[in-house]
Design a protein around this motif. Sequence first.
Motif: not given
Length: 193
Positions: A74-77, A93-109
């Motif tokens: 919850d503290e990850v920026d 497989e289940y982590l990709r269902l988490n919106d914050k995980i997807l936002e994190i990946a998009r940030h780095f890309a």
Amino acid sequence: MAQKKILFLTGDYAEDYETMVPFQMLLMVGHEVHAVCPDKKKGDKVFTAIHDFEGAQTYSEKPGHMFALNYNFDEVDPANYDGLYIAGGRAPEYLRLNDKILEIARHFATANKPLAAVCHGIQILTAAGVVKDKKLTAYYAVAPEVTAAGGTFVNVPADQAVTDGNLTTSPAWPGHPALIASFLQLLGTKIEP
């Protein structure tokens, strides 16, 4: 060498080697590594699984070690990190269902920061929509997802890695030497003999 701050994504039933080994290697070279999982806090543990090929048409799965997380999800920026490393196994497989995980990946890309993923970890990248027009590899069963997401799947032996721009990937844990070396190069990490 300047210490870098790495975000390390893992979760329950991530592959044991694909969690333990990169985490330890990145610490060993002097980087700060925050291992996180959604809905878990620093000190919580995730289950891992050992995947191997023993003659069946696909890999076998056995219980692995418990892996202790060292940071609160919850503290990850993502803006505070220099690189992202995604472990493989069943967790993506289940982590990709988490919106914050997807936002994190998009940030780095989007920020063109170093990004590494191994085996099924690539499923997070395909779900985040960040592999379009990229060459990458993954466990071969993930190839259809790479293609459907607009990426170019490159079939390489399990001990190799494929790097395209800020993204480096490997099919499985035998590729750790190549994948970690590539990730460290993307980070600008120099190891003196």
